[in-house]
Design an enzyme around this catalytic site. Structure first.
Site, PDB file in Angstrom:
ATOM      1  N   GLN A 157       0.866  -1.316  -0.225  1.00  0.00           N
ATOM      2  CA  GLN A 157       0.001   0.147   0.003  1.00  0.00           C
ATOM      3  C   GLN A 157       0.777   1.225   0.121  1.00  0.00           C
ATOM      4  OE1 GLN A 157      -3.818  -0.545   2.464  1.00  0.00           O
ATOM      5  NE2 GLN A 157      -2.411  -1.640   3.722  1.00  0.00           N
ATOM      6  N   HIS A 201      -1.194   1.563  -4.516  1.00  0.00           N
ATOM      7  CA  HIS A 201      -1.531   3.210  -4.361  1.00  0.00           C
ATOM      8  C   HIS A 201      -0.753   4.006  -5.264  1.00  0.00           C
ATOM      9  CE1 HIS A 201      -3.919   1.675  -0.393  1.00  0.00           C
ATOM     10  NE2 HIS A 201      -4.624   1.360  -1.755  1.00  0.00           N
ATOM     11  N   GLY A 234       2.852  -4.687   9.142  1.00  0.00           N
ATOM     12  CA  GLY A 234       2.515  -3.183   9.146  1.00  0.00           C
ATOM     13  C   GLY A 234       1.353  -2.682   8.598  1.00  0.00           C
TER      14      GLY A 234
END
Length: 233
Positions: free
Chosen positions: A87, A105, A171
């Protein structure tokens, strides 16, 4: 046959390199509203503010280095077929040595045309000029998937997750959709899922789950050692 590991990473991996998450109470995001700097409407309404925001984020990245979490993920390529789905928009997985990376992203170091992704160019960490254009004359924008936009790489990422013999989630609190739903695309209930994150997670799955409640820079090296030992089992 070499096992396939898919590593799905979120902002917590880069936080250990000094890059704040947008949910943190400090850092760049704390001074901006998402709707002012990270939506197509914001770009149309106040292009200068959006461009400047991402210029600041590039400056913020200058000098940031991959941490032990990034390096442990890259090291796994010596033992497994590893693909990273992230991401994150930084380039720290690349800097650590990972070779197969899907940026869900977008990428902070790249620009693309306002109207699509026919032209993409890498500008590194330099500032974007407001009047910067593609060869066809169209204005360029950050190569970032803004809030409210489709995630072009999602279907490809789902196929990659479906190919995994082992899924690692690092994470991320699995709160940002549609990316968080990727864990649902594992091939079947036999695929083990390892989660490295200090937060308590609310995840339902038929798959065997191992939760290492550590920051990425601490927990990911631990997990890498566990997986390497399992090769001899």
């Amino acid at each position: 046959m070499t096992k396939k590991i898919v590593v799905f990473t979120g902002a917590g991996v880069s936080a250990d390199s000094g890059i704040p998450t947008y949910r943190s109470s400090d850092g760049l995001w704390a001074n901006y509203k998402i709707e002012d700097v990270c939506t197509p409407e914001a770009l149309a309404r106040d292009r200068a503010t959006v461009i400047n925001f991402y210029n600041m984020r590039r400056r913020e990245m200058a000098g940031k280095l991959p941490n032990a979490g990034h390096k442990a993920i890259a090291e796994l390529e010596q033992y497994f077929d590893v693909e990273v789905v992230t991401q994150n928009i930084d380039n720290l997985h690349e800097a650590a040595g990972s070779t197969k990376i899907i940026h869900l992203h977008g990428e902070l170091t790249k620009l693309r045309e306002d109207s699509g992704e026919r032209y993409i160019t890498d500008i590194g960490l330099r500032d974007q000029r407001l009047d910067e254009t593609a060869p066809n004359g169209e204005l360029l924008r950050p190569h970032i998937v803004f809030f409210g936009e489709a995630v072009p790489m999602f279907e490809h990422a789902a196929m990659v997750v479906n190919s995994a013999d082992i899924l690692i989630v690092v994470g991320t609190s699995l709160a940002v959709y549609p990316a968080a739903s990727l864990v649902q695309y594992v091939r079947d209930s036999s695929v083990p899922i390892y989660i490295v994150d200090p937060a308590e997670l609310n995840i339902r799955s038929r798959n065997p789950i191992t939760h290492i409640r550590e920051r990425a820079a601490v927990g990911m090296p631990q997990l890498a050692e566990i997986l390497k030992r399992k090769l001899g089992d």
